[in-house]
Design a protein around this motif. Structure first.
Motif, PDB file in Angstrom:
ATOM      1  N   ILE A   4       0.942  -1.125   0.053  1.00  0.00           N
ATOM      2  CA  ILE A   4       0.071   0.097  -0.090  1.00  0.00           C
ATOM      3  C   ILE A   4       1.089   1.324   0.051  1.00  0.00           C
ATOM      4  O   ILE A   4       1.980   1.260   0.765  1.00  0.00           O
ATOM      5  N   ALA A   5       0.470   2.143  -0.772  1.00  0.00           N
ATOM      6  CA  ALA A   5       1.275   3.428  -0.654  1.00  0.00           C
ATOM      7  C   ALA A   5       0.170   4.669  -0.548  1.00  0.00           C
ATOM      8  O   ALA A   5      -0.779   4.681  -1.194  1.00  0.00           O
ATOM      9  N   ALA A   6       0.343   5.393   0.509  1.00  0.00           N
ATOM     10  CA  ALA A   6      -0.445   6.714   0.896  1.00  0.00           C
ATOM     11  C   ALA A   6       0.241   7.997   0.760  1.00  0.00           C
ATOM     12  O   ALA A   6       1.533   7.929   1.024  1.00  0.00           O
ATOM     13  N   TRP A   7      -0.496   8.968   0.334  1.00  0.00           N
ATOM     14  CA  TRP A   7       0.317  10.260   0.307  1.00  0.00           C
ATOM     15  C   TRP A   7      -0.753  11.242   0.719  1.00  0.00           C
ATOM     16  O   TRP A   7      -1.958  11.447   0.097  1.00  0.00           O
ATOM     17  N   SER A   8      -0.269  12.016   1.609  1.00  0.00           N
ATOM     18  CA  SER A   8      -1.037  13.276   2.151  1.00  0.00           C
ATOM     19  C   SER A   8      -0.035  14.237   2.734  1.00  0.00           C
ATOM     20  O   SER A   8       0.767  13.972   3.718  1.00  0.00           O
ATOM     21  N   PRO A   9       0.427  15.395   2.227  1.00  0.00           N
ATOM     22  CA  PRO A   9       1.487  16.220   2.670  1.00  0.00           C
ATOM     23  C   PRO A   9       1.819  16.670   4.146  1.00  0.00           C
ATOM     24  O   PRO A   9       2.709  16.714   4.707  1.00  0.00           O
ATOM     25  N   GLY A  10       0.385  16.751   4.513  1.00  0.00           N
ATOM     26  CA  GLY A  10       0.586  17.305   6.034  1.00  0.00           C
ATOM     27  C   GLY A  10       0.977  16.128   7.016  1.00  0.00           C
ATOM     28  O   GLY A  10       0.710  15.114   7.116  1.00  0.00           O
ATOM     29  N   LEU A  11       2.054  16.772   7.938  1.00  0.00           N
ATOM     30  CA  LEU A  11       2.728  15.687   8.945  1.00  0.00           C
ATOM     31  C   LEU A  11       2.276  15.962  10.269  1.00  0.00           C
ATOM     32  O   LEU A  11       1.946  17.092  10.890  1.00  0.00           O
ATOM     33  N   ASN A  12       2.151  14.630  10.938  1.00  0.00           N
ATOM     34  CA  ASN A  12       1.878  14.788  12.449  1.00  0.00           C
ATOM     35  C   ASN A  12       3.302  15.291  13.115  1.00  0.00           C
ATOM     36  O   ASN A  12       4.517  15.697  12.488  1.00  0.00           O
ATOM     37  N   SER A  13       3.319  15.425  14.602  1.00  0.00           N
ATOM     38  CA  SER A  13       4.532  16.031  15.261  1.00  0.00           C
ATOM     39  C   SER A  13       5.778  15.456  14.981  1.00  0.00           C
ATOM     40  O   SER A  13       6.939  15.743  15.412  1.00  0.00           O
ATOM     41  N   ALA A  14       5.725  14.065  14.800  1.00  0.00           N
ATOM     42  CA  ALA A  14       6.637  13.060  14.689  1.00  0.00           C
ATOM     43  C   ALA A  14       7.509  13.016  13.236  1.00  0.00           C
ATOM     44  O   ALA A  14       8.306  12.461  12.791  1.00  0.00           O
ATOM     45  N   GLY A  15       6.651  13.638  12.093  1.00  0.00           N
ATOM     46  CA  GLY A  15       7.152  13.603  10.873  1.00  0.00           C
ATOM     47  C   GLY A  15       6.275  12.646   9.958  1.00  0.00           C
ATOM     48  O   GLY A  15       6.766  12.206   8.526  1.00  0.00           O
ATOM     49  N   THR A  16       5.323  11.868  10.571  1.00  0.00           N
ATOM     50  CA  THR A  16       4.576  10.933   9.610  1.00  0.00           C
ATOM     51  C   THR A  16       3.492  11.682   8.934  1.00  0.00           C
ATOM     52  O   THR A  16       2.750  12.411   9.598  1.00  0.00           O
ATOM     53  N   SER A  17       2.971  11.336   7.800  1.00  0.00           N
ATOM     54  CA  SER A  17       1.923  11.823   7.339  1.00  0.00           C
ATOM     55  C   SER A  17       0.602  11.658   8.188  1.00  0.00           C
ATOM     56  O   SER A  17       0.243  10.549   8.619  1.00  0.00           O
ATOM     57  N   LEU A  18       0.010  12.785   8.639  1.00  0.00           N
ATOM     58  CA  LEU A  18      -1.280  12.813   9.564  1.00  0.00           C
ATOM     59  C   LEU A  18      -2.417  12.029   8.912  1.00  0.00           C
ATOM     60  O   LEU A  18      -2.726  11.019   9.352  1.00  0.00           O
ATOM     61  N   THR A  19      -2.705  12.435   7.780  1.00  0.00           N
ATOM     62  CA  THR A  19      -3.909  11.894   7.053  1.00  0.00           C
ATOM     63  C   THR A  19      -3.544  10.619   6.483  1.00  0.00           C
ATOM     64  O   THR A  19      -4.532   9.808   6.580  1.00  0.00           O
ATOM     65  N   GLY A  20      -2.259  10.483   5.913  1.00  0.00           N
ATOM     66  CA  GLY A  20      -2.194   9.039   5.279  1.00  0.00           C
ATOM     67  C   GLY A  20      -2.130   7.970   6.209  1.00  0.00           C
ATOM     68  O   GLY A  20      -2.489   7.036   6.137  1.00  0.00           O
ATOM     69  N   SER A  21      -1.691   8.291   7.409  1.00  0.00           N
ATOM     70  CA  SER A  21      -1.412   7.243   8.620  1.00  0.00           C
ATOM     71  C   SER A  21      -3.024   6.851   8.967  1.00  0.00           C
ATOM     72  O   SER A  21      -3.368   5.682   9.150  1.00  0.00           O
ATOM     73  N   ILE A  22      -4.038   7.957   8.877  1.00  0.00           N
ATOM     74  CA  ILE A  22      -5.509   7.560   9.199  1.00  0.00           C
ATOM     75  C   ILE A  22      -5.989   6.680   7.770  1.00  0.00           C
ATOM     76  O   ILE A  22      -6.751   5.837   8.354  1.00  0.00           O
ATOM     77  N   MET A  23      -5.442   7.031   6.755  1.00  0.00           N
ATOM     78  CA  MET A  23      -5.984   6.374   5.734  1.00  0.00           C
ATOM     79  C   MET A  23      -5.543   4.701   5.791  1.00  0.00           C
ATOM     80  O   MET A  23      -6.503   3.818   5.656  1.00  0.00           O
ATOM     81  N   LEU A  24      -4.405   4.469   6.046  1.00  0.00           N
ATOM     82  CA  LEU A  24      -3.918   3.200   6.233  1.00  0.00           C
ATOM     83  C   LEU A  24      -4.616   2.565   7.602  1.00  0.00           C
ATOM     84  O   LEU A  24      -4.875   1.358   7.331  1.00  0.00           O
ATOM     85  N   GLU A  25      -4.847   3.219   8.530  1.00  0.00           N
ATOM     86  CA  GLU A  25      -5.731   2.801   9.682  1.00  0.00           C
ATOM     87  C   GLU A  25      -7.026   2.176   9.081  1.00  0.00           C
ATOM     88  O   GLU A  25      -7.497   1.032   9.425  1.00  0.00           O
ATOM     89  N   LYS A  26      -7.775   3.153   8.358  1.00  0.00           N
ATOM     90  CA  LYS A  26      -8.904   2.878   7.910  1.00  0.00           C
ATOM     91  C   LYS A  26      -9.233   1.702   6.941  1.00  0.00           C
ATOM     92  O   LYS A  26      -9.995   0.659   7.123  1.00  0.00           O
ATOM     93  N   LEU A  27      -8.087   1.661   6.036  1.00  0.00           N
ATOM     94  CA  LEU A  27      -7.994   0.405   5.231  1.00  0.00           C
ATOM     95  C   LEU A  27      -7.789  -0.680   5.948  1.00  0.00           C
ATOM     96  O   LEU A  27      -8.252  -2.085   5.596  1.00  0.00           O
ATOM     97  N   VAL A  28      -6.671  -0.751   6.704  1.00  0.00           N
ATOM     98  CA  VAL A  28      -6.547  -2.030   7.569  1.00  0.00           C
ATOM     99  C   VAL A  28      -7.783  -2.405   8.273  1.00  0.00           C
ATOM    100  O   VAL A  28      -8.117  -3.732   8.787  1.00  0.00           O
ATOM    101  N   GLU A  29      -8.684  -1.412   8.854  1.00  0.00           N
ATOM    102  CA  GLU A  29      -9.929  -1.985   9.697  1.00  0.00           C
ATOM    103  C   GLU A  29     -10.695  -2.819   8.487  1.00  0.00           C
ATOM    104  O   GLU A  29     -11.133  -3.778   9.001  1.00  0.00           O
TER     105      GLU A  29
END
Ligand code: GLU
Length: 325
Positions: free
Chosen positions: A292-317
């Motif tokens: 899976i590759a996800a892309w959304s430019p805005g990052l969380n405070s640790a430098g990971t894509s904020l919305t990208g990681s939520i997309m992955l979470e939703k897809l894995v659910e």
């Protein structure tokens, strides 16, 4: 590499999926619309602040050759340190296990570019997925050749893996990386001071800056990484790209160290080996299934894509693809 005894069986039949993947991706993009544009762009890299923060894409590549995508999945972005996974694959292919004399295998628990940690640990980076570790890998990749040859090899590797010879380096991003690269140069000089680099710092950083500037789409990125989901073997051709044992170790590092000091949170929420880049891209591997590759430019405070990681979470659910399932 040719077929070897630990190559796995070629996947040449459609994978039996429990859900309609296109529907799942469309629903995943719809789910995160409230988060679109959120997060921060990395101001230390001017080229990345010029990107539209509302971009949002996701793609899946399966071992049977099918790809599925939603949103801006066919728009190229600089893959940044996601490239570390590919340079590590190439370096392991070329220099083998001696690579581990120069770089460790532990989670860093610090920022990607921590000089403090490198000083304390005498120039041996914690792992190959943080900046310093990636530069050590690049130094090994240069080997007896030049920085340009190493970059060309990496580009050829990626083009072949994703089946698209048009993949290029975004030169404006590469220039911006170099102009904003004081901290990365500092890391490299530290390692040189501890005799952990065999080539001049400028050669090593020139490979690193260019690999960070490789422009790929979510779909290309997902396809390029398929060998990691299939024990180092291209599931479409059966060609062994990397020894199975090495592919598995890269996945282990992606679980423990793929997202800066955010890797625990990523494992907790998503449960897949992954690698984030500061451009907002995330690559995730679903062993024996696909990528899976996800892309959304805005990052969380640790430098990971904020919305990208939520997309992955939703897809894995939706798919149940966590490796801990
Ligand atoms: N070019 C970026 C840097 O070196 C890459 C960082 C990343 O994506 O993790 O700071």
């Amino acid at each position: 590499m040719s077929n070897g005894k630990d190559a796995m069986t070629q996947v040449n039949h459609p994978l039996d999926l429990p859900i309609d993947l296109q529907e799942a991706l469309d629903a995943t993009v719809a789910d995160v619309s409230a988060y679109q544009g959120q997060g921060v762009l990395p101001s230390y890299l001017p080229s990345l602040t010029q990107v539209n923060p509302r971009k949002l894409g996701i793609a899946v590549a399966l071992g049977d050759g099918r790809t599925f995508a939603a949103g801006d999945a066919d728009e190229a972005f600089s893959i940044q340190s996601i490239s570390n996974v590919f340079s590590l694959s190439l370096a392991l292919q070329q220099v083998g296990g001696s690579l581990w004399n120069h770089v460790g295998k532990e989670a860093s628990g610090s920022a990607i570019n921590s000089v403090v940690q490198l000083e304390l640990e005498k120039g041996k980076p914690r792992n190959p997925l943080i900046n310093a570790g990636a530069m050590v890998v690049d130094d090994q990749l240069i080997g007896h050749d030049s920085a340009d040859v190493a970059v060309n090899e990496l580009m050829e590797f990626l083009r072949e893996r994703c089946g698209d010879c048009t993949v290029e380096i975004d030169q404006s991003v590469a220039i911006s990386e170099s102009q904003g690269g004081s901290l990365n140069r500092s890391l490299a000089y530290y390692m040189a001071a501890f005799n952990n680099l065999s080539h001049p710092v400028e050669d090593v950083v020139s490979v690193y800056f260019r690999q960070c500037a490789i422009a790929m789409t979510c779909r290309q990125l997902a396809k390029a990484a398929l060998y990691l989901a299939f024990d180092g073997t291209d599931p479409l051709t059966g060609d062994q790209i990397l020894l199975a044992s090495r592919a598995r170790r890269i996945l282990a590092l992606m679980v423990t160290s793929g997202h800066y000091d955010n890797s625990g949170d990523f494992a907790f929420r998503i449960g897949l080996p992954g690698k984030s880049g500061v451009s907002g891209g995330i690559l995730a591997i679903v062993p024996r299934v696909g990528t899976i590759a996800a892309w959304s430019p805005g990052l969380n405070s640790a430098g990971t894509s904020l919305t990208g990681s939520i997309m992955l979470e939703k897809l894995v659910e939706r798919t149940g693809w966590s490796i801990f399932a």
